[in-house]
Design an enzyme around this catalytic site. Sequence first.
Site, PDB file in Angstrom:
ATOM      1  N   GLU A 245      16.433  64.634  41.841  1.00 58.75           N
ATOM      2  CA  GLU A 245      15.837  62.636  42.778  1.00 58.75           C
ATOM      3  C   GLU A 245      16.126  62.511  44.368  1.00 58.75           C
ATOM      4  OE1 GLU A 245      18.354  60.083  38.697  1.00 58.75           O
ATOM      5  OE2 GLU A 245      19.038  60.373  40.524  1.00 58.75           O
ATOM      6  N   GLU A 246      16.699  63.301  44.438  1.00 61.47           N
ATOM      7  CA  GLU A 246      17.583  64.261  46.037  1.00 61.47           C
ATOM      8  C   GLU A 246      16.539  64.098  46.773  1.00 61.47           C
ATOM      9  OE1 GLU A 246      21.284  63.678  47.027  1.00 61.47           O
ATOM     10  OE2 GLU A 246      22.187  61.864  45.422  1.00 61.47           O
TER      11      GLU A 246
ATOM     12  N   SER B  11      21.163  58.535  51.286  1.00 62.40           N
ATOM     13  CA  SER B  11      20.780  57.604  51.287  1.00 62.40           C
ATOM     14  C   SER B  11      20.800  55.854  52.311  1.00 62.40           C
ATOM     15  CB  SER B  11      21.008  56.887  49.817  1.00 62.40           C
ATOM     16  OG  SER B  11      22.410  56.834  49.555  1.00 62.40           O
TER      17      SER B  11
ATOM     18  N   ARG C  32      37.649  60.455  50.016  1.00 67.44           N
ATOM     19  CA  ARG C  32      36.719  59.681  49.433  1.00 67.44           C
ATOM     20  C   ARG C  32      36.843  59.648  47.705  1.00 67.44           C
ATOM     21  NH1 ARG C  32      31.863  59.184  51.968  1.00 67.44           N
ATOM     22  NH2 ARG C  32      32.141  60.346  54.167  1.00 67.44           N
TER      23      ARG C  32
ATOM     24  N   GLY D  54      23.159  65.607  45.927  1.00 68.56           N
ATOM     25  CA  GLY D  54      24.187  65.988  45.126  1.00 68.56           C
ATOM     26  C   GLY D  54      24.468  63.908  44.728  1.00 68.56           C
TER      27      GLY D  54
ATOM     28  N   ARG E 223      13.578  59.118  51.939  1.00 65.33           N
ATOM     29  CA  ARG E 223      15.194  59.720  52.456  1.00 65.33           C
ATOM     30  C   ARG E 223      13.685  61.293  52.004  1.00 65.33           C
ATOM     31  NH1 ARG E 223      19.372  60.220  47.649  1.00 65.33           N
ATOM     32  NH2 ARG E 223      20.856  61.417  50.020  1.00 65.33           N
TER      33      ARG E 223
ATOM     34  N   ARG F  97      31.178  64.301  40.543  1.00 67.51           N
ATOM     35  CA  ARG F  97      30.333  64.168  41.272  1.00 67.51           C
ATOM     36  C   ARG F  97      29.912  65.534  41.243  1.00 67.51           C
ATOM     37  NH1 ARG F  97      29.185  64.631  45.849  1.00 67.51           N
ATOM     38  NH2 ARG F  97      27.831  63.106  46.239  1.00 67.51           N
TER      39      ARG F  97
ATOM     40  N   ARG G 148      29.643  55.109  36.763  1.00 64.16           N
ATOM     41  CA  ARG G 148      30.189  55.709  37.784  1.00 64.16           C
ATOM     42  C   ARG G 148      31.660  56.444  36.600  1.00 64.16           C
ATOM     43  NH1 ARG G 148      30.719  54.440  43.824  1.00 64.16           N
ATOM     44  NH2 ARG G 148      28.529  54.113  44.512  1.00 64.16           N
TER      45      ARG G 148
ATOM     46  N   GLU H 110      19.923  65.485  40.084  1.00 66.63           N
ATOM     47  CA  GLU H 110      20.479  64.736  41.272  1.00 66.63           C
ATOM     48  C   GLU H 110      19.739  65.923  42.746  1.00 66.63           C
ATOM     49  OE1 GLU H 110      21.964  62.581  42.534  1.00 66.63           O
ATOM     50  OE2 GLU H 110      22.785  61.406  41.043  1.00 66.63           O
TER      51      GLU H 110
END
Length: 178
Positions: A90-91, A61, A110, A71, A135, A39, A29, A87
């Site tokens: 991928e998502e 997820s 967060r 994202g 997903r 992010r 990260r 992202e």
Amino acid sequence: MPLGGEQPSIANEEKTKKRQLYKAKNQKRVYDEAGYRLRAAGLCVRAGSDGAIEVLLVTGSANHDHWIVPGGGLEDGENASGAALREVEEEAGIRGRIEQFVGEFKDDDRRTRTSLFLLNVVEALDEWEDGRLGRSRDWVTTSEALRRIKRCQFPLLTVCLERCGSSQAVLEHSSVQR
């Protein structure tokens, strides 16, 4: 063995494997100097069959009952726009191009800073990385999106719609039609 002598269900084992795979690909990260995780997210819009704006959401997820704007975290050496494109692919299985930087959103609870981009959809893939992990994606009206998304993502959607102005202005950024 769990209490009561029950064997773990195959579904639970599969869920654990999926979560481990997700964590493995997201281990590194990137943080800013204040300790906030960096992010990026991509908001994809299109005109629905009735001409109204539709927004793309994906299931979370960890919890497929939660809906989110696609994202995630930046990777080492990656810029925010590149991370947003990666992202979203991928998502959500969406290949797109950046149309507009919407803004940066800081979440003190967060400890994240999210750069949001408005994306023009170039291609929707039939199969995609996180789709194979269970997903889902869904094109919904803006009012339905505001009803479904996690509360912490509410500002992402509302500010994007406000900054882009009218429905027509948002749709001018997206050539994708239903």
